[in-house]
Design an enzyme around this catalytic site. Structure first.
Site, short mmCIF file in Angstrom:
data_model
loop_
_atom_site.label_atom_id
_atom_site.label_comp_id
_atom_site.label_asym_id
_atom_site.label_seq_id
_atom_site.Cartn_x
_atom_site.Cartn_y
_atom_site.Cartn_z
N CYS A 82 -54.88 -8.97 66.94
CA CYS A 82 -55.24 -9.82 68.08
C CYS A 82 -54.44 -9.40 69.31
O CYS A 82 -54.82 -9.72 70.43
CB CYS A 82 -55.08 -11.30 67.76
SG CYS A 82 -53.54 -11.68 66.95
N GLU A 122 -63.69 -9.66 72.93
CA GLU A 122 -62.84 -9.09 71.88
C GLU A 122 -63.72 -8.41 70.84
O GLU A 122 -64.67 -9.00 70.33
CB GLU A 122 -62.01 -10.19 71.20
CG GLU A 122 -61.07 -9.59 70.17
CD GLU A 122 -60.18 -10.61 69.48
OE1 GLU A 122 -60.72 -11.64 69.01
OE2 GLU A 122 -58.96 -10.39 69.42
N LYS A 157 -55.40 -21.42 52.72
CA LYS A 157 -56.70 -20.79 52.50
C LYS A 157 -56.72 -19.41 53.18
O LYS A 157 -56.77 -19.31 54.40
CB LYS A 157 -57.84 -21.63 53.10
CG LYS A 157 -59.20 -21.13 52.65
CD LYS A 157 -60.28 -21.31 53.67
CE LYS A 157 -60.68 -20.07 54.37
NZ LYS A 157 -61.03 -18.89 53.59
N GLY A 193 -62.09 -21.23 65.67
CA GLY A 193 -60.96 -22.02 66.18
C GLY A 193 -61.44 -23.18 67.04
O GLY A 193 -60.96 -24.31 66.89
N GLU A 235 -45.88 -20.15 67.46
CA GLU A 235 -45.50 -19.84 66.09
C GLU A 235 -44.23 -19.00 66.10
O GLU A 235 -43.91 -18.36 67.10
CB GLU A 235 -46.60 -19.05 65.39
CG GLU A 235 -47.90 -19.82 65.29
CD GLU A 235 -48.83 -19.24 64.26
OE1 GLU A 235 -48.67 -19.56 63.08
OE2 GLU A 235 -49.72 -18.45 64.63
N GLU A 288 -54.36 -19.82 66.83
CA GLU A 288 -54.15 -18.50 67.40
C GLU A 288 -55.48 -17.78 67.27
O GLU A 288 -55.97 -17.60 66.15
CB GLU A 288 -53.06 -17.72 66.66
CG GLU A 288 -51.66 -18.19 66.93
CD GLU A 288 -51.25 -18.09 68.39
OE1 GLU A 288 -51.88 -17.33 69.15
OE2 GLU A 288 -50.31 -18.81 68.77
N ASN A 292 -56.46 -9.78 58.86
CA ASN A 292 -55.89 -8.56 59.44
C ASN A 292 -54.41 -8.36 59.16
O ASN A 292 -53.94 -7.24 59.16
CB ASN A 292 -56.18 -8.48 60.94
CG ASN A 292 -55.55 -9.61 61.71
OD1 ASN A 292 -55.41 -10.71 61.20
ND2 ASN A 292 -55.16 -9.34 62.93
P1 ADP Z 1 -63.22 -13.42 61.28
O1 ADP Z 1 -64.52 -13.33 61.99
O2 ADP Z 1 -62.19 -12.50 61.79
O3 ADP Z 1 -63.32 -13.43 59.78
P2 ADP Z 1 -63.00 -16.28 61.23
O4 ADP Z 1 -62.54 -17.19 62.30
O5 ADP Z 1 -64.40 -16.36 60.77
O6 ADP Z 1 -62.62 -14.83 61.70
O7 ADP Z 1 -62.07 -16.44 59.94
C1 ADP Z 1 -60.71 -16.78 59.97
C2 ADP Z 1 -60.42 -17.75 58.86
O8 ADP Z 1 -61.18 -18.95 59.12
C3 ADP Z 1 -60.88 -17.27 57.48
O9 ADP Z 1 -59.94 -17.70 56.51
C4 ADP Z 1 -62.20 -17.96 57.30
O10 ADP Z 1 -62.55 -18.15 55.95
C5 ADP Z 1 -61.95 -19.29 57.97
N1 ADP Z 1 -63.17 -19.98 58.42
C6 ADP Z 1 -64.31 -19.42 58.87
N2 ADP Z 1 -65.21 -20.37 59.19
C7 ADP Z 1 -64.63 -21.56 58.93
C8 ADP Z 1 -65.04 -22.93 59.06
N3 ADP Z 1 -66.25 -23.27 59.52
N4 ADP Z 1 -64.17 -23.90 58.69
C9 ADP Z 1 -62.94 -23.59 58.26
N5 ADP Z 1 -62.49 -22.33 58.12
C10 ADP Z 1 -63.32 -21.32 58.45
#
Ligand code: ADP
Length: 478
Positions: free
Chosen positions: A282, A380, A173, A231, A459, A248, A150
């Site tokens: 957020c 949310e 990443k 998270g 942060e 976060e 976002n």
């Molecule tokens: P959204 O639903 O808003 O995409 P996510 O929490 O899925 O939120 O994604 C936020 C970040 O976390 C992205 O960079 C995503 O690729 C990463 N992510 C999603 N799933 C995992 C996981 N199991 N392990 C590590 N990183 C992840």
């Protein structure tokens, strides 16, 4: 444009496997570009490269790190229109919002260029005669950064810049749907002369690339911004292996509107906070809690204001709200709109997709009159959907504002100093806004929340030092 965005490992561009489309959510027929994804072995190479680069980088002169970050910030600022355009096409924010975000990313790099020269420490007398104690800060090590889509320039900036300023090396990443912005950041860092391995950027799915990162024994700390389930899963993994972690996550931010407020200003706060950036913040004002005495007038003013809001192509002048960023997010938004209707919330505005000349994920700003128990008031959504909740008086409004598992930001519109002061003290949130939207924060002060919204140190600003350094206490006998 048909650029193939690549990952960046140990000073080299890495193509990755396959070819994923980098979608333009305003025009699905014209992708922004494409990208290849990495496998776990390539991610391991990135973490290894960061670990190999750490000893030298952690001992660089602060001036060298300041100069690098300053150069990165200058280039981002000089190219903010072009970077903003890429952001608007890839994520869907309006062009002015996107250019503003690019500028903010540049300013963040410049802020932390200064912080590299101001790493704090302390010197105290020991309780033992003839002994001195020094407290210094050292880099935490190899920092993994997992970022959401976002704010694809600003959030990476506020994680990468402090990590590098304090002498850490980085594996970044980005979210899957914004590889272009991640590539742009990596390209600028590479050309600014970041030494090989100090900064690495890895493209691919969270469950592959993110998991390979967190599973690597050389990773020392992980900073994550994203959804609550991801998270929380990362927190459990971090606990198992003793990894320093900062999270976060979500918000369900209340904006209280009292009857004594300037209602026109309150409507602007509500429309901006709830719906600008397509509600995909957020800190979005997703619960509008309005005192009964002002409720009917507030509803009428909101409906009139929302009727003037223009949804459409974010590159077009005069557009207020761009598309939802992805099909997945649009499906989530529409499912919450259905849930609102099914649970008996009254639709006050929107609720439908918006037709546009191009095929995209356009959705009208959607306002429901809701009860505090309904799902649209509690969960949310992360889209342009807000719940309007009636409160009897200030005390009731405060109780409703705090009646949530989240605690990122809370706002109040009022002309009463008494209520504003009380709210600042009693809102259970990491950030409080008076006569402002809940979204829209400054980059030089701490950002973060309480309860289920956040975990670990704050942060941004000087407070970022807590996460990105580890403290050493040294004793010297004279
Ligand atoms: P959204 O639903 O808003 O995409 P996510 O929490 O899925 O939120 O994604 C936020 C970040 O976390 C992205 O960079 C995503 O690729 C990463 N992510 C999603 N799933 C995992 C996981 N199991 N392990 C590590 N990183 C992840």
């Amino acid at each position: 444009m048909n650029q193939k965005f690549q990952s960046y490992i140990a000073g080299q561009w890495v193509v990755g496997q396959g070819s994923q489309a980098d979608e333009n959510p305003s025009d699905l027929a014209t992708p922004v570009g494409e990208y290849g994804v990495l496998d776990a072995a390539e991610v391991a190479q990135a973490v290894d490269a960061a670990a190999a680069a750490l000893p030298a980088w952690s001992l660089t002169s602060p001036q060298q790190r300041a100069d690098l970050l300053d150069a990165v910030g200058s280039e981002i600022l000089a190219r903010k229109e072009e970077l903003g355009r890429l952001l608007a096409m890839e994520e869907g924010k309006t062009l002015p919002e996107s250019i503003g975000e690019a500028a903010r990313a540049g300013q963040i790099f410049k802020f932390f260029a200064g912080e590299a020269l101001r790493i704090p420490g302390e010197k105290l007398a020991s309780t033992r005669p003839g002994v001195e104690v020094e407290i210094t800060r050292e880099p935490v090590g190899v920092v993994g950064i997992i970022a959401p889509w976002n704010f694809p320039l600003a959030i990476p900036a506020w994680k990468i810049a402090p990590a590098l300023a304090y002498g850490n090396t980085v594996v970044f990443k980005p979210a899957e749907i914004v590889p272009g912005c991640a590539w742009a950041i990596a390209d600028i860092l590479a050309r600014a002369g970041v030494p090989a391995g100090v900064f690495n950027m890895v493209l691919g799915a969270g469950r592959v690339v993110g998991q390979a990162m967190i599973g690597h024994k050389e990773l020392d700390a992980l900073t994550f911004t994203g959804s609550v389930p991801t998270g929380n899963a990362l927190l459990r993994q971090a606990a198992e292996r003793g990894l320093k972690i900062q999270l976060e996550m979500g918000g369900k931010n209340p904006l209280v509107v009292l009857a004594d407020a300037d209602l026109d200003k309150a409507v602007e706060c509500a429309v901006n906070g709830a719906f600008f950036s397509t509600g995909q913040r957020c800190t979005a004002s997703s619960r509008l809690i309005v005192e009964s005495r002002a409720y009917d007038e507030f509803v009428a003013k909101m409906q009139a204001r929302l009727a003037r809001v223009k949804v459409g192509d974010p590159l077009q002048a005069g557009v207020d709200i761009g598309p939802v960023a992805s099909q997945g997010q649009l499906d989530t938004d529409l499912s919450y709109i259905r849930a609102g209707r099914d649970e008996g919330a009254e639709l006050l505005f929107g609720g439908e997709r918006v037709e546009a000349p191009t095929r995209g994920h356009f959705l009208a700003p959607t306002l429901f009159a809701a009860t505090p128990e309904q799902r649209i008031s509690r969960e949310e959504i992360f889209g342009p959907v807000a719940a309007l909740i009636r409160a009897d008086d200030y005390e009731h409004a405060l109780a409703l504002a705090n009646d949530t598992e989240f605690g990122l930001c809370a706002g109040i519109c009022t002309n009463s100093l008494k209520h504003a002061s009380h709210f600042k003290r009693h809102a259970q949130a990491g950030m409080v806004m008076v006569n402002l939207p809940t979204a829209g924060v400054d980059p030089h002060v701490p950002f973060g929340g309480r309860k289920a919204s956040s975990y670990g140190p704050r942060e941004q600003g000087r407070y970022a030092v807590e996460f990105y350094t580890t403290v050493k206490t040294a004793y010297t006998a004279a």
